[in-house]
Structure formats: C-alpha cells, structure tokens
Write an enzyme that holds these catalytic residues in place. Structure first.
Site, PDB file in Angstrom:
ATOM      1  N   ASP A   1       0.829  -1.211   0.000  1.00  0.00           N
ATOM      2  CA  ASP A   1       0.000   0.000   0.000  1.00  0.00           C
ATOM      3  C   ASP A   1       0.863   1.260   0.000  1.00  0.00           C
ATOM      4  O   ASP A   1       2.073   1.211   0.227  1.00  0.00           O
ATOM      5  CB  ASP A   1      -0.941   0.010   1.214  1.00  0.00           C
ATOM      6  CG  ASP A   1      -0.196  -0.031   2.542  1.00  0.00           C
ATOM      7  OD1 ASP A   1       0.876  -0.674   2.611  1.00  0.00           O
ATOM      8  OD2 ASP A   1      -0.666   0.590   3.505  1.00  0.00           O
TER       9      ASP A   1
ATOM     10  N   GLU B   1      -0.042  -1.272   5.759  1.00  0.00           N
ATOM     11  CA  GLU B   1       1.081  -0.859   6.619  1.00  0.00           C
ATOM     12  C   GLU B   1       0.953   0.605   6.989  1.00  0.00           C
ATOM     13  O   GLU B   1       1.307   1.013   8.097  1.00  0.00           O
ATOM     14  CB  GLU B   1       2.414  -1.094   5.890  1.00  0.00           C
ATOM     15  CG  GLU B   1       3.655  -0.881   6.762  1.00  0.00           C
ATOM     16  CD  GLU B   1       4.198   0.550   6.774  1.00  0.00           C
ATOM     17  OE1 GLU B   1       5.032   0.858   7.616  1.00  0.00           O
ATOM     18  OE2 GLU B   1       3.763   1.368   5.938  1.00  0.00           O
TER      19      GLU B   1
HETATM   20 ZN   LIG Z   1       6.827   2.197   3.940  1.00  0.00          ZN
END
Ligand SMILES: [Zn+2]
Length: 381
Positions: free
Chosen positions: A80, A142
């Site tokens: 992401d 993340e």
């Molecule tokens: Zn990163």
C-alpha cells in the site's frame, strides 16, 4: 518466459492505486497489485497463497514461496501507499515518469518499487539450485493499522532464518526503532453553575490531576528507559491535544486529552500501558468511575532485530555499512514475531517517502539487485 524489463515492471506496479487511509473515501483495495505480483512470481515457479486480512476493507496479503524445508529467507514489503496531496503533485501519481535519473510516482520509494527490484533480481538467481526456501511477502495496510503484518505474524505460517523488509533506508540496514502508541483520556465530571463548585465535579480538575501523574511518568520514562542508540535516547510521552468545557461560568462536565508514548525496545507495549494505568491509579481513587483511558488505534511496537543467524553481520558485510536505528515505525516487530532475524533494508530514502512527486534514484538499481542476489545466495544456496 518472456523477459519483462525492470522499468515495465515498475510502471505496472505504480499503475495500481493501493492507497491505505483510515478515511474510507481514500481507502482502496490492494487486490489488483496482489494479483499482479502473484502472477509474476508464479511465472518464476513460486507457490502463491493470498489471504484476506480480517478487519480491513477488502485487503490482502500475498505469500510466495520457492523451495521447501526449514529456514530460508523472507523478502517482505507493504503493497500500500499513503494518499497523495491533491494539487501538490506536478504529475499523475500513478503514471511512472523517468527524468533526471529518477523514477517518479506514488510508491516508487515507499515502497511498492521494492517488488520490482525483487522481480529483477530473480531473473539472475538460479532458483533451482537453492537449498532453502525463498519467500516473498506483500502485506496490506502498513500505512494505517499494519493489519496485514499483524495478521501474518499471528498465523505463524513460516519460520525463515532471516527477513529483509525493503523500506527505503538508502541501503543501510536498520536494526532498531521505537514504537508508537496513542491514548485518549476522558474525564466525565458533572456540569453546574460556577457560583457553587460543590454542586458539580470539574472534569478539567480531574484531568489536571491526571496530567500531573502523566508528567511524573514522562520523567520516569526519561530516567528509566534510556537507549543511546536513538537520537532522542529515551522513551517519550507527549501531551498532544486537549478539549473540555463550554464556558467560564459553568463547571466543566467533560474533558478529553490525547497523548502518545514512544517506547524503546526495552519497554514492551503491555508494560508501557501498565505504567500508564498505574500512574493514573490515584486519580481513579480520588474520582471513582470518572476517568477512562482508551487506545486510539492498535499499538505499533518498538523493534530490535534478533540476531541468532548472523543477519546483522551478513548485512554489514554486503552493504559495507554498520546497522543503525530509525525514528519511524515499520512492520519489523511483527515480522520479528515469526522468530527470524529481521532487518529493515531497502533502496531509496525516507526523505522522499510520503512526499508530493515521490521518487527513487536510479543509482539504487544495480546495488539493490546485487544485494538481493547476494542475500539469497548466502541464506538459501
Ligand atoms: Zn513504507
């Protein structure tokens, strides 16, 4: 298999928008990129498993495995990106642009591009000769909750000897970073006319006591949780936001504070939370039932590389640089939970992460591909 060039791969990877955001209007599924990586890695003979990440909005992790047996090497990264600042990019963030010996685009540096480096390195690795398994992991979310890496660690599907997370560290390995947690503290008083303080309970006064206790804890963290590896060499606590009351002639009925704490690796999250709750005990006794604490989102633990298989020495040898520490949080503590030596080590600079016109310097290409190839050779061959 037809050879797909490094730049074509990079272009493909940047073209899939995979923004993570707490705000639903920005948040996107990462499935198209996961499927692309799965196809590309299965072309090399990797076995693929794709997992839906519970509690996330249509997000997936992908684990690719080549070979069998114990140990081996894990190359990990997040699929992401953060949202982009509308109006501040001078180009389409999802169209790879090459200029000035750089590649521009959202995720070029942090860190979707890492998968292009892996795919490039794989072209020159004699996979069939590997004696230990090689894994590639792409995680979800993340940039928000780290739900992908959290879920992957819980499942304990694999136990490699070593893991590299390819965040942009300018190819200098990071072995430690602080964690991050944020709490809200809510005081429920009882509103009333300010002319008679005895007719109410002042929520600001409750928080005043609580803040006194938190400042004592702040000093305790400073004195007892020192760690000279960090530029700010102790665990920190910061009072960040406070709101309460609605008028100077009323007893304040409700007041809320948010604060964060950044633990050093010697301070596990559970212990940090216990220290906070212990600090607040006298306030609870003084004002029973009127003070509550809640985590604002899941904690990101501090990280320290275990070094049971010699990854630190190997990385220092291959990069020619000593391992260091960082000020930002990563998925390191979760990958660590697999029981492997884990380092954060990848191309590009954190300076360009989360910035408009994000880019990666092309001078990273050769050293990164060489590093990955040598890493696989040392661990798996
Ligand atoms: Zn990163």
């Amino acid at each position: 298999m037809p050879q797909i060039t490094f730049l074509d791969t990079y272009r493909d990877i940047i073209e899939f928008p995979t923004i993570s955001a707490f705000d639903e209007k920005w948040d996107m599924t990462n499935r198209p990129l996961i499927d692309y990586l799965a196809t590309r890695l299965s072309d090399f003979g990797f076995d693929i498993s794709i997992q839906n990440v519970p509690g996330a909005r249509n997000k997936y992790n992908m684990l690719a495995k080549f070979g069998s047996g114990e140990g081996g090497l894990l190359l990990a990264g997040h699929s992401d990106t953060v949202p982009f600042d509308e109006g501040r990019w001078t180009q389409d963030p999802f169209v790879l642009r090459q200029a000035d010996e750089r590649l521009y685009g959202l995720g070029t540096c942090d860190m979707k591009g890492f998968f292009a480096f892996i795919l490039e390195a794989l072209q020159t690795i004699p996979l069939k000769q590997l004696k230990k398994p090689l894994y590639v992991l792409a995680t979800a979310d993340e940039e928000t909750s780290m739900a992908g890496a959290r879920f992957f660690a819980q499942q304990q599907l694999i136990k490699p000897d070593m893991a590299i997370i390819g965040e942009p560290t300018e190819l200098k390995a990071i072995s430690r970073h602080k964690g991050h947690m944020a709490h809200t503290l809510t005081a429920e008083g009882q509103a009333g006319h300010s002319s008679d303080p005895a007719r109410g309970v002042n929520a600001i006064e409750i928080l005043h006591q609580a803040i006194g206790q938190l400042l004592t804890l702040k000093q305790q963290l400073h004195d007892q949780y020192r760690d000279d590896d960090f530029s700010v060499p102790y665990a920190t606590l910061n009072l960040g936001h406070i709101h309460g009351g609605d008028g100077e002639n009323r007893i304040c009925g409700h007041c809320q504070l948010s604060f964060d704490l950044r633990p050093v690796p010697a301070l596990p999250d559970e212990d940090a939370i216990r220290l906070i709750d212990e600090a607040l005990k006298p306030v609870h006794s003084h004002y029973p039932g009127r003070l509550s604490r809640a985590l604002m989102y899941p904690t990101a633990p501090a990280f320290a590389c275990r070094n049971e298989h010699g990854l630190v020495e190997l990385a220092e040898q291959l990069t020619g640089q000593p391992v260091g520490s960082a000020n930002y949080a990563t998925e390191g503590p979760f990958i660590n939970q697999l029981g492997c030596d884990t380092l954060i080590l990848g191309p590009g600079s954190i300076e360009q992460a989360h910035q408009p016109d994000e880019f990666i310097d092309l001078h990273y290409v050769d050293p990164t591909v060489t590093l990955l190839r040598n890493m696989v050779k040392h661990v798996c061959a």
